[in-house]
Design a protein around this motif. Structure first.
Motif, short mmCIF file in Angstrom:
data_model
loop_
_atom_site.label_atom_id
_atom_site.label_comp_id
_atom_site.label_asym_id
_atom_site.label_seq_id
_atom_site.Cartn_x
_atom_site.Cartn_y
_atom_site.Cartn_z
N THR A 7 0.89 -1.19 -0.14
CA THR A 7 0.36 -0.20 0.29
C THR A 7 0.58 1.31 0.11
O THR A 7 2.00 0.81 0.14
CB THR A 7 -1.44 0.02 0.97
OG1 THR A 7 0.01 0.06 2.42
CG2 THR A 7 -2.02 -0.98 1.89
N PRO A 9 0.74 6.12 -0.10
CA PRO A 9 -0.33 6.93 -0.10
C PRO A 9 -0.04 7.91 -1.60
O PRO A 9 1.04 8.06 -1.62
CB PRO A 9 0.49 8.31 0.96
CG PRO A 9 2.13 7.41 1.12
CD PRO A 9 2.01 5.48 0.60
N THR A 60 -10.76 9.35 3.61
CA THR A 60 -9.62 8.84 3.38
C THR A 60 -8.67 7.87 2.27
O THR A 60 -9.72 7.58 1.32
CB THR A 60 -9.29 7.73 4.67
OG1 THR A 60 -9.63 7.11 4.87
CG2 THR A 60 -9.17 8.65 5.65
N GLU A 62 -5.85 5.45 0.27
CA GLU A 62 -5.15 4.46 0.09
C GLU A 62 -5.22 3.54 -1.57
O GLU A 62 -6.08 3.99 -1.75
CB GLU A 62 -5.85 3.89 2.01
CG GLU A 62 -4.45 2.38 1.71
CD GLU A 62 -4.39 1.49 2.87
OE1 GLU A 62 -3.99 2.00 3.60
OE2 GLU A 62 -5.41 0.56 2.52
#
Length: 568
Positions: A7, A9, A60, A62
């Motif tokens: 993962t 950002p 959010t 991701e």
């Protein structure tokens, strides 16, 4: 070996895929990060085209190599690539607006919005990228703003669920003109799962050696995979850009590190990466400064590390005789460029015309004179001349003795004209003045140190140790009055210098220092990612945060460390 997708950002690393010329990112321009995710194209430079904003707030964001997700309580929006030119977006619990970034449409800027009567799709045509962005709604309702409007004003599309808690979905395509309507029977989940498998196969090819001791290998591989573009424009081979941020080109030395990182499992791709600048070699033998989709620049060159890279590449990749002969021809002309075009009358050593030629644009070595005869340049050519001599013998080209003679002449000149009891220095061929001595660039002759006298080798190793911080070799010593924490080549740690130094130390027998350089830089990447460069004191990532040669340097050093561990 680890199989979980990494993962990351998207305010640091773009969400893209191998072959695509666009991606989703919160970085919209040089050193500019937006609060929203944007569709950013790289066909004619970096251009943010559309902002993609879920309705509501407090989302959010991701991403994994397969899916980018916006999420808040009760709502989720996801994006995945259907192909290198098409993106699927779906959501539930909140709609999404895709809006032109520029609200000023002129004959030279902004995007024109219209509805295509052929298939009912919505199209943004961008002046900045010279491409079209077609949005086809697959499920849900659409609300349009600014259709066919000229001048100032908002141009946007909002997609919502038709009713209740149903999903909505649309596709975005980047294309030139005249494309068939978007049609598909594949579900979003099927496409996303295929993307995950495709990245996993690439990861296994590039970093099949990875273990739990190399925790950043998967993300490093993603940085390469996602920055790779399909052949188009001046890039006639599949190419790994420096970044899918603003450094969206192939420069004529960074490609060497990316080629080496691909070589363990993607031999053809590695060779293509190595050959990119040679496709545009000038009649003089010079390589271009950089190549990208829409331009080839020749105003500067880059250092001749190609003999060094080819020597390492051949240890990983089998190259056929015909292709090797062509590479020999290209490498010979690139070398002759330095010998005949960049060696001034009456001088024995070639020169840089500016810091940009060296790749170390603003190094303190160039503070007094910009035009300099530099020891790193001579050392790179020593390695390149060795490579050419060996190739000439192998291919029975009859030039081996010539290249060896040139190598001997150049080493003698390097040691008599650019070296004294205190170490190496650069000289202005016009001024006759010596440069400052503190830049790490003046220790780059270590790449050829295996052929130097022992006392010179020791001098280089000691100098490199004096540059080492907790995170690796600073390009200017932290105690230097010229040191700048974010000074580009005047202090920060960089990947290419680290790899070249580590390799030179190891070949010269300084394995303990080489091991230390490798371990510190790998720890730096595992802590701070794959930035363009790093603060030498704190290890903080600086500038562009998704740089491919940094990722490649990590993969090179990590794979070699894993191999050494396996031999013990």
């Amino acid at each position: 070996m680890p199989t979980t997708l990494p993962t990351f950002p998207v305010d640091e690393i773009p969400f893209s895929r191998r072959g695509a010329w666009f991606g989703l990112s919160m970085v919209t321009a040089m050193h500019r990060t937006a609060t929203d995710v944007h569709l950013v194209s790289h066909v004619s430079g970096m251009h943010a085209i559309l902002s993609l904003r879920p309705e509501g707030s407090a989302f959010t964001v991701e991403a994994t190599p397969a899916v980018l997700t916006w999420r808040r309580e009760g709502a989720e929006v996801q994006a995945t690539f259907h192909s290198s030119s098409a993106l699927r977006v779906r959501g539930r619990g909140a709609g999404m607006t895709a809006a032109d970034v520029s609200e000023e449409l002129t004959p030279f800027t902004g995007s024109y919005l219209f509805r295509d009567p052929m298939d009912g799709s919505v199209v943004f045509t961008s002046y900045e990228s010279g491409r079209r962005y077609r949005l086809t709604v697959l499920r849900g309702t659409v609300e349009l703003t600014g259709v066919e409007a000229l001048g100032s004003g908002r141009r946007a599309l909002t997609v919502r669920a038709a009713s209740g808690d149903e999903d909505w979905e649309f596709a975005i395509e980047e294309y030139d003109n005249g494309r068939a309507p978007y049609r598909t029977d594949e579900s979003f989940d099927t496409i996303a799962e295929g993307n995950g498998r495709e990245f996993q196969a690439y990861l296994d090819a590039v970093a099949g050696w990875r273990t739990s001791a190399t925790p950043a290998a998967a993300l490093a591989t993603y940085v390469l995979w996602s920055a790779t573009v399909a052949p188009a424009g001046f890039l006639t081979r599949e190419s790994v850009l420096m970044s899918k941020h603003w450094m969206d080109k192939v420069w004529s030395w960074d490609h060497c590190f990316n080629a080496l990182a691909l070589a363990p499992g993607l031999a053809r791709e590695a060779l293509d990466q190595f050959l990119i600048p040679f496709d545009h070699q000038a009649e003089s033998g010079a390589l271009p400064d950089s190549v990208t989709h829409s331009e080839v620049l020749y105003n500067f060159v880059k250092p001749p590390i190609h003999g060094w890279a080819l020597r390492r590449l051949r240890a990983l990749v089998a190259i056929g005789t015909d292709e090797l002969n062509e590479i020999y021809n290209r490498l010979a002309e690139w070398t002759r460029f330095w010998l005949r075009t960049r060696t001034a009358p009456g001088r024995n050593l070639p020169h840089y015309q500016h810091g940009n030629d060296s790749g170390w644009d603003n190094s303190t070595m160039f503070d007094r004179d910009r035009v300099v005869e530099a020891p790193d340049l001579a050392a790179f050519l020593l390695v390149q001349l060795d490579t050419l001599a060996d190739l000439a013998d192998e291919l029975e080209r009859g030039e081996g003795d010539f290249w060896r003679s040139e190598r001997g002449r150049m080493q003698t000149a390097l040691m008599t004209e650019l070296h004294d009891e205190d170490g190496f220095f650069a000289v202005g061929p016009l001024s006759g003045a010596r440069s400052k001595r503190q830049s790490l660039l003046l220790l780059l002759p270590v790449v050829a140190a295996a052929g130097f006298d022992p006392e010179v080798q020791e001098q280089l190793a000691a100098g490199i140790k004096s540059h080492l911080t907790e995170w690796g070799p600073a390009t200017e010593p932290v105690q230097s009055p010229d040191y700048e924490a974010d000074g580009y080549w005047r202090g920060p740690i960089w990947a290419p210098s680290t790899v070249l130094i580590e390799d030179g130390l190891r070949r010269a027998g300084f394995t303990d220092i080489a091991d230390e350089v490798s371990a510190r830089f790998r720890a730096l990447c595992e802590r701070s990612g794959f930035a363009e460069n790093f603060d030498a004191r704190t290890g903080e990532g600086l500038r562009d945060r998704a740089y491919t040669w940094t990722a490649s340097a990590y993969l090179l050093l990590a794979s070699e460390a894993a191999a050494r561990a396996g031999e013990q």
